[in-house]
Design a protein around this motif. Sequence first.
Motif, PDB file in Angstrom:
ATOM      1  N   TYR A 265      43.714  46.308  45.939  1.00  0.00           N
ATOM      2  CA  TYR A 265      42.516  45.855  46.637  1.00  0.00           C
ATOM      3  C   TYR A 265      41.334  45.864  45.679  1.00  0.00           C
ATOM      4  N   VAL A 266      40.466  44.883  45.862  1.00  0.00           N
ATOM      5  CA  VAL A 266      39.199  44.884  45.168  1.00  0.00           C
ATOM      6  C   VAL A 266      38.148  45.366  46.157  1.00  0.00           C
ATOM      7  N   ILE A 267      37.341  46.311  45.751  1.00  0.00           N
ATOM      8  CA  ILE A 267      36.294  46.863  46.609  1.00  0.00           C
ATOM      9  C   ILE A 267      34.955  46.358  46.102  1.00  0.00           C
ATOM     10  N   THR A 268      34.246  45.637  46.944  1.00  0.00           N
ATOM     11  CA  THR A 268      32.996  45.008  46.539  1.00  0.00           C
ATOM     12  C   THR A 268      31.991  45.083  47.683  1.00  0.00           C
ATOM     13  N   LEU A 376      43.177  50.169  43.117  1.00  0.00           N
ATOM     14  CA  LEU A 376      41.828  49.884  43.604  1.00  0.00           C
ATOM     15  C   LEU A 376      40.974  49.403  42.446  1.00  0.00           C
ATOM     16  N   VAL A 377      40.262  48.297  42.650  1.00  0.00           N
ATOM     17  CA  VAL A 377      39.408  47.722  41.615  1.00  0.00           C
ATOM     18  C   VAL A 377      37.973  47.699  42.129  1.00  0.00           C
ATOM     19  N   ASP A 378      37.095  48.402  41.449  1.00  0.00           N
ATOM     20  CA  ASP A 378      35.669  48.367  41.780  1.00  0.00           C
ATOM     21  C   ASP A 378      35.060  47.146  41.100  1.00  0.00           C
ATOM     22  N   ALA A 379      34.498  46.228  41.894  1.00  0.00           N
ATOM     23  CA  ALA A 379      34.005  44.956  41.365  1.00  0.00           C
ATOM     24  C   ALA A 379      32.521  44.783  41.701  1.00  0.00           C
ATOM     25  N   PRO A 380      31.809  43.905  40.968  1.00  0.00           N
ATOM     26  CA  PRO A 380      30.388  43.668  41.235  1.00  0.00           C
ATOM     27  C   PRO A 380      30.176  43.011  42.590  1.00  0.00           C
ATOM     28  N   PRO A 381      28.945  42.991  43.082  1.00  0.00           N
ATOM     29  CA  PRO A 381      28.644  42.349  44.366  1.00  0.00           C
ATOM     30  C   PRO A 381      28.983  40.856  44.345  1.00  0.00           C
ATOM     31  N   LEU A 382      29.435  40.362  45.484  1.00  0.00           N
ATOM     32  CA  LEU A 382      29.901  38.982  45.596  1.00  0.00           C
ATOM     33  C   LEU A 382      28.785  37.955  45.454  1.00  0.00           C
ATOM     34  N   LEU A 383      27.594  38.259  45.956  1.00  0.00           N
ATOM     35  CA  LEU A 383      26.534  37.260  45.981  1.00  0.00           C
ATOM     36  C   LEU A 383      25.805  37.128  44.655  1.00  0.00           C
ATOM     37  N   ALA A 388      34.000  39.483  41.573  1.00  0.00           N
ATOM     38  CA  ALA A 388      34.788  40.048  42.672  1.00  0.00           C
ATOM     39  C   ALA A 388      35.674  38.986  43.306  1.00  0.00           C
ATOM     40  N   ALA A 389      35.143  37.773  43.464  1.00  0.00           N
ATOM     41  CA  ALA A 389      35.946  36.697  44.046  1.00  0.00           C
ATOM     42  C   ALA A 389      37.136  36.366  43.156  1.00  0.00           C
ATOM     43  N   LEU A 394      43.673  37.965  42.566  1.00  0.00           N
ATOM     44  CA  LEU A 394      44.752  38.626  41.833  1.00  0.00           C
ATOM     45  C   LEU A 394      45.298  39.837  42.565  1.00  0.00           C
ATOM     46  N   THR A 395      44.627  40.240  43.647  1.00  0.00           N
ATOM     47  CA  THR A 395      45.020  41.445  44.388  1.00  0.00           C
ATOM     48  C   THR A 395      45.471  41.074  45.791  1.00  0.00           C
ATOM     49  N   GLY A 396      45.793  42.098  46.579  1.00  0.00           N
ATOM     50  CA  GLY A 396      46.215  41.873  47.952  1.00  0.00           C
ATOM     51  C   GLY A 396      45.080  41.546  48.894  1.00  0.00           C
ATOM     52  N   GLY A 397      43.844  41.648  48.455  1.00  0.00           N
ATOM     53  CA  GLY A 397      42.706  41.334  49.302  1.00  0.00           C
ATOM     54  C   GLY A 397      41.473  42.096  48.882  1.00  0.00           C
ATOM     55  N   ALA A 398      40.390  41.859  49.612  1.00  0.00           N
ATOM     56  CA  ALA A 398      39.101  42.474  49.304  1.00  0.00           C
ATOM     57  C   ALA A 398      38.649  43.370  50.446  1.00  0.00           C
TER      58      ALA A 398
END
Length: 471
Positions: A265-268, A376-383, A388-389, A394-398
């Motif tokens: 999962y990516v966490i954003t 778990l992947v900590d990613a930057p904010p989407l906006l 993160a997008a 590449l992962t199972g979801g966000a």
Amino acid sequence: MDLRDYLRIFHKNWILIALCALVGVAVAAVFSLMATPKYKAETELYVSVRAGDTAATTDLVQGTSFARQAVTSYVSVVDSASVLDRVIKELKLDTTPGALAAKVSAESPLNTVLIDITVTDDDPQRAADIANSVGKNTSYIVTNKLENAQGGASLVNVQTIQPATTPTRPSSPNVPINVLLGLLVGLGVGILASFLRSILDTRIHNAHDIEQVTDRPILGAVSFDPSAKKRPLIVHADPRNPRAESFRSLRTNLQFVNIGGPRSYVITSSVPGEGKSTTAANLAISLAETGARVALIDGDLRLPKVAEYMGIEGAVGLTDVLIGRAELTDVLQKWGRGQLYVLPAGAIPPNPSELLGSAVMANLINDLTSEFDFVLVDAPPLLLVTDAAVISKLTGGAILAAASGRTKKNELAAAVRALDHIDSRLVGVVVTMLPVKGPDSYGYGVYGYGVQNEIVDDEVSDHRVRRAAQA
């Protein structure tokens, strides 16, 4: 809106409503105290028609009927200039008939031959004198001027049956009524302001607000902690803290949302400052507590925080692996006593999006997903950026972190759309920074037995983090 929404608005804005009510009462009280007292004096006249000694019953009935018809006209005579001129001269008043007429009112009860005269004045004695004089001069004008046929005796008789007395209490201002009206108006203004405030407030506050934006489940709710920056790893620093228990609830929910699929999962979040990095770190620790093998990757190659929170060296990490300068096994660091491994961000590259969307990154995620139970992947904010997008494909979801009272609905909606546009899966939403009190608060049960509100010193917490990182 249902009943709970209305109750939540009232609960949330009760101070505003109470303040408006107090202001309304204060304004009404000040107005009543500053207003000039007015006194009312009342007198009553009786209108009848004279009949001779030999008058038949029919004549009496006709006279009474005439008096009832005429009394409505006599009411208009009460505040006429012919009556009020005589009153002014009699009482030597310094006013005009027009000004005096504003103080005089008259009416006749239905189906009666009575005329009720009311005089309002700021002097009680003068009000009574004017009322009696108006009654007397109305009788004079009617009987001697209007109903005096050919100079003879008038058949109409107008007499005072209830003379005016000096009022002892002012009729206005009515302080209790004014205060009650002020209270009602204040409450109305406060309630209206509360609804306007709720309508104009576009921020996320609770689960209901999130449900208006997306139908994806709410995986967890984390309360606001002002000391979160000093001890971000609350699951490790204070395991019995209610916030630590909330991350365990998030862990439990996450274990059931992707059964049979890749547990990466990516966490954003939508915008910065919503607690995505602390959510990722604490979730990783809580997953490792169950004995699962967990890999935590700091995929925020613009403003990395995981290495700082976890108390590990972060100079070499993900960036070095992606450009081929280091091997994964050399930079993947074991954390704590469980099976938690952390991959820090490493050096900040000039092209984060290209590195994160590369085939090397895809292979890295696949390798870790096959080797670990959770990635778990900590990613930057989407906006702000597309990182993160890109990783979410590449992962199972966000997993989206949304801060209560900070994230706006349009921001969360834009983040959801950004994932939908690339057909990326939104696993769920984690509500962070929920208030501990009030209508938007999140209720926590007591964890364990007895008093569990352990207060951990900041230095002790930092020592535990360093010791766990070195273990």
